[in-house]
Design a protein around this motif. Structure first.
Motif, short mmCIF file in Angstrom:
data_model
loop_
_atom_site.label_atom_id
_atom_site.label_comp_id
_atom_site.label_asym_id
_atom_site.label_seq_id
_atom_site.Cartn_x
_atom_site.Cartn_y
_atom_site.Cartn_z
N LYS A 208 11.31 36.61 0.08
CA LYS A 208 10.25 35.38 -0.10
C LYS A 208 10.59 34.43 -1.01
O LYS A 208 10.60 33.22 -0.64
CB LYS A 208 8.82 36.00 -0.04
N THR A 209 10.98 35.15 -2.12
CA THR A 209 11.37 33.96 -3.02
C THR A 209 12.82 33.38 -2.79
O THR A 209 12.72 32.01 -3.16
CB THR A 209 11.53 34.73 -4.38
N TRP A 210 13.59 34.13 -2.33
CA TRP A 210 14.71 33.50 -1.76
C TRP A 210 14.70 32.65 -0.81
O TRP A 210 15.21 31.43 -1.12
CB TRP A 210 15.83 34.85 -1.30
N ILE A 211 13.60 32.44 0.03
CA ILE A 211 13.87 31.64 1.19
C ILE A 211 13.00 30.45 0.25
O ILE A 211 13.37 29.29 0.69
CB ILE A 211 12.84 32.40 2.17
N HIS A 212 11.94 30.70 -0.18
CA HIS A 212 11.02 29.64 -0.71
C HIS A 212 11.90 28.49 -1.73
O HIS A 212 11.68 27.33 -2.16
CB HIS A 212 10.07 30.02 -1.39
N THR A 213 12.91 29.37 -2.26
CA THR A 213 13.91 28.42 -3.12
C THR A 213 15.17 28.13 -2.56
O THR A 213 16.06 27.73 -3.35
CB THR A 213 14.27 29.31 -4.52
N GLY A 214 15.44 28.37 -1.25
CA GLY A 214 16.54 27.95 -0.53
C GLY A 214 17.74 28.76 -1.04
O GLY A 214 18.91 28.22 -1.27
N GLY A 215 17.64 29.90 -1.43
CA GLY A 215 18.71 30.67 -1.90
C GLY A 215 19.15 30.81 -3.33
O GLY A 215 20.23 30.92 -3.85
N ASN A 216 18.11 30.39 -4.15
CA ASN A 216 18.45 29.92 -5.45
C ASN A 216 18.08 31.49 -6.43
O ASN A 216 18.91 31.75 -7.38
CB ASN A 216 17.59 28.84 -6.22
N ILE A 217 17.01 31.70 -6.20
CA ILE A 217 16.63 33.06 -7.48
C ILE A 217 15.78 34.03 -6.47
O ILE A 217 15.36 33.95 -5.18
CB ILE A 217 15.53 32.60 -8.62
N THR A 218 15.52 35.23 -7.10
CA THR A 218 14.68 36.11 -6.55
C THR A 218 13.63 36.75 -6.98
O THR A 218 12.75 37.48 -6.86
CB THR A 218 15.66 37.45 -6.07
N ARG A 219 13.30 36.16 -8.40
CA ARG A 219 12.28 36.77 -9.31
C ARG A 219 11.00 35.72 -8.76
O ARG A 219 11.13 34.68 -9.35
CB ARG A 219 12.65 36.53 -10.61
N TRP A 220 10.13 36.44 -8.32
CA TRP A 220 8.88 35.33 -7.80
C TRP A 220 8.08 34.82 -8.85
O TRP A 220 7.56 33.51 -8.71
CB TRP A 220 8.08 36.12 -6.69
#
Length: 252
Positions: free
Chosen positions: A159-171
């Motif tokens: 979810k974090t990956w999608i919301h940040t356009g593939g930048n981070i994974t730490r919500w």
């Protein structure tokens, strides 16, 4: 094709699924939104009981990527219990229950993200019915089948990956890296396509959108969600997620 009925009843969930004239093979997951703490307009497990029984399915969900009632597996399990998902011995699985089991799905012809991060328990299922409560969404514009496919199936890291356009994974750091609307919705499309391909290569996938209690915000808003702005419209079903969401938007 998109099928439609005005009458929003548990039995019509089964009837409209039958209109699709498809067979879902193997173990069937029913993708749901478990509802945020204080929420009242998500599709309830009692409402979904007949379709659950008909396909002998399992309710499936993922942890949330924000501070709320679903941001840890422990808290999410308590919420599932409070909202009735575990009543009547209902099978309910948090797909990213153990974040160390997350795995990546490769996205064909990506626009923003090349991989979609999903929970390890996704691999337990052969086919799926995506059950969406159609409503508005503050960042994506609307939430229906495509949002369930993308944000709904993504693990907390995904979810974090999608919301940040593939930048981070730490919500916890997501607010500092949020993608703009164009990149966010494109990333949603990328992720959604990977889930559709995943199940079409296995036991099949179908989509049912319920247009009831249509609020301008997502069910994630919980008790803070505004009251519905649009009257109930009905239930739609399709094997095409773009067509079913397009039909809902046209009706609104």
């Amino acid at each position: 094709n998109v099928y439609f009925t005005k009458d929003i009843t548990p039995s019509n969930m089964v009837k409209i699924f039958k209109q699709l004239n498809i067979t879902l093979e193997g173990k069937v997951g029913l993708k749901v939104h478990s509802g945020e703490t204080g929420g009242k307009y998500f599709l309830s497990p009692d409402f979904l009981q007949e379709i659950y029984d008909y396909v002998d399915g399992t309710f499936i969900e993922c942890n949330a990527a924000y501070d709320g009632g679903r941001n840890t597996t422990e808290r999410h399990k308590e919420l599932l219990k409070d909202h009735g998902w575990l009543d009547k011995n209902r099978r309910t699985v948090i797909m990213d229950e153990n974040c160390s089991d997350d795995f990546n799905l490769t996205i064909e012809n990506p626009e923003i993200i090349e991989e979609n991060i999903v929970g390890g328990h996704l691999s337990d299922f052969d086919s799926c019915i995506v059950l969406a409560h159609f409503k508005g969404h503050p960042m994506g514009g609307f939430g229906g089948a495509l949002k369930q496919l993308s944000i709904g199936f993504a693990s907390q890291a995904g979810k974090t990956w999608i919301h940040t356009g593939g930048n981070i994974t730490r919500w916890q750091d997501m607010d500092y890296f949020l993608a703009n609307e164009q990149n966010f919705t494109a990333a949603m499309g990328d992720a959604a396509s990977s889930i559709v391909n995943y199940f079409r290569q296995r036991g099949g996938i179908a989509f049912i959108n319920v247009m009831s209690n249509i609020s301008l915000w997502c069910d994630c808003a919980g008790a803070d969600a505004p009251e519905p702005k649009i009257h109930d419209m009905g239930i739609l079903a399709s094997t095409d997620p773009v067509a079913i969401d397009r039909a809902c938007l046209d009706m609104i």
